[in-house]
Design a protein around this motif. Sequence first.
Motif, PDB file in Angstrom:
ATOM      1  N   UNK A  16      11.333  41.829  35.345  1.00 40.24           N
ATOM      2  CA  UNK A  16      11.748  41.543  36.745  1.00 40.24           C
ATOM      3  C   UNK A  16      13.229  42.319  37.094  1.00 40.24           C
ATOM      4  N   UNK A  17      13.562  42.473  38.255  1.00 45.95           N
ATOM      5  CA  UNK A  17      14.907  42.912  38.545  1.00 45.95           C
ATOM      6  C   UNK A  17      15.720  41.740  38.989  1.00 45.95           C
TER       7      UNK A  17
ATOM      8  N   UNK B 135      16.251  32.499  36.250  1.00 48.95           N
ATOM      9  CA  UNK B 135      14.697  32.907  36.371  1.00 48.95           C
ATOM     10  C   UNK B 135      13.903  31.662  36.069  1.00 48.95           C
ATOM     11  N   UNK B 136      14.174  30.698  34.963  1.00 46.76           N
ATOM     12  CA  UNK B 136      13.454  29.791  34.472  1.00 46.76           C
ATOM     13  C   UNK B 136      14.406  28.812  33.711  1.00 46.76           C
ATOM     14  N   UNK B 137      13.821  27.558  33.839  1.00 44.00           N
ATOM     15  CA  UNK B 137      14.441  26.605  32.944  1.00 44.00           C
ATOM     16  C   UNK B 137      13.713  25.724  32.162  1.00 44.00           C
ATOM     17  N   UNK B 138      14.103  25.196  31.004  1.00 52.02           N
ATOM     18  CA  UNK B 138      13.157  24.390  30.337  1.00 52.02           C
ATOM     19  C   UNK B 138      13.871  23.321  29.346  1.00 52.02           C
TER      20      UNK B 138
ATOM     21  N   UNK C 204       8.263  40.130  30.908  1.00 49.24           N
ATOM     22  CA  UNK C 204       8.625  40.634  29.374  1.00 49.24           C
ATOM     23  C   UNK C 204       9.709  40.122  28.692  1.00 49.24           C
ATOM     24  N   UNK C 205      10.729  41.012  28.484  1.00 53.41           N
ATOM     25  CA  UNK C 205      11.786  40.484  27.439  1.00 53.41           C
ATOM     26  C   UNK C 205      13.164  40.927  28.199  1.00 53.41           C
TER      27      UNK C 205
ATOM     28  N   UNK D 181      16.697  37.266  34.455  1.00 48.54           N
ATOM     29  CA  UNK D 181      16.294  38.551  34.527  1.00 48.54           C
ATOM     30  C   UNK D 181      17.646  39.487  34.643  1.00 48.54           C
ATOM     31  N   UNK D 182      17.649  40.825  34.100  1.00 48.13           N
ATOM     32  CA  UNK D 182      18.838  41.450  34.316  1.00 48.13           C
ATOM     33  C   UNK D 182      18.574  43.066  34.626  1.00 48.13           C
TER      34      UNK D 182
END
Length: 367
Positions: free
Chosen positions: A271-272, A26-29, A180-181, A83-84
């Motif tokens: 997120x789903x 979902x995201x990379x940093x 969210x988390x 996300x899960x």
Amino acid sequence: MPTCNQWNSHQFVSQIQTWARELGFSQTGIADIDLSSAEAGLSAWLAAGFHGSMLYMAAHGLKRARPAELVPGTVSVITVRMDYLPASTPRQPGEWQAMELGRLQRPTEGIVSVYARGRDYHKVLRARLQKLAERIGEEIGPFGHRAFTDSAPVLEAELASRSGQGWRGKHTLLLNREAGSMFFLGEIYVDIDLPPSAPVTPHCGSCQACIDICPTQAIIAPGKLDARRCISYLTIEHAGPIPLELRHLMGNRIYGCDDCQLACPWNKFAQRSSLPDFDERQGLSGQQLATLFGWSEDAFLRLTEGSPIRRIGHERWLRNIALAMGNALRGGVANPADEAALRASLQGRADHPNEVVREQVAWALDP
């Protein structure tokens, strides 16, 4: 050590992020490896004994805060989140949290934490992190790297927060304004010098919903968790008898606990998952305690194959369910047939060969 030219290093990070999205992240940093400012807090947490029986936490000591000691040659850390929430999760804001909290009002139903109802996230993330590393290698040639996901002495939430994935909530979990988390974290330690991502500012404000809702008051102060009181720790990490003073507070939670996340306002943005791996397995959601308690060890191993639940083993599974059944009986079961089913199921394992299971069954049957 592979290097990226200064003018194209940011472009290369952007390319890594594109590859990561293609793999379902979902995201990379990018985080640097100077975590020295986190060492004092880690040392104090361990000194207070908040890690409980998780002896591996103390065994590795400050290596968690020193990536280059864990993997020599590391100069940057690629962080990812995934996300899960299952695809079937209701989309109306607040609906899925209310649905999950509603399970607490059905004491004969066993509650498995949302993240554990699908495939083992360790397997999913590790395989995809390795594919990401391979894709980077195809671009720049051989490079030193090692992938992790909740599997080694790594300060995952700290690295994630430093790389812009979110901020540490008062429950100590990572929070993201758009998600969210409800996500997993993973890392690739690399010997490539990459430009760090900018961190984000915290947005909890005066809210302490996560602290207020915690059934066992394991969040002893904002950002401080006593794992010895945490239901996730007690049902998953802790191998012995559950402390007597905490048993009645655990309700019908048999594997993990989501309460602090369910209460968090930011999770209206959760997120789903884009992957089918985290869709709920049949039998792990909405199942009756008596049914779950009746699983033989062979059935347990078969029905939890590829699931994170399998890691706790059949005996700890029975211990957790017996505790929940005892709580149901103590709270009063409305339907006499349900009460009879619980008692019969418990009595069937009263002579279980495992001492912890036997004691938990006896406690459950003792009014």
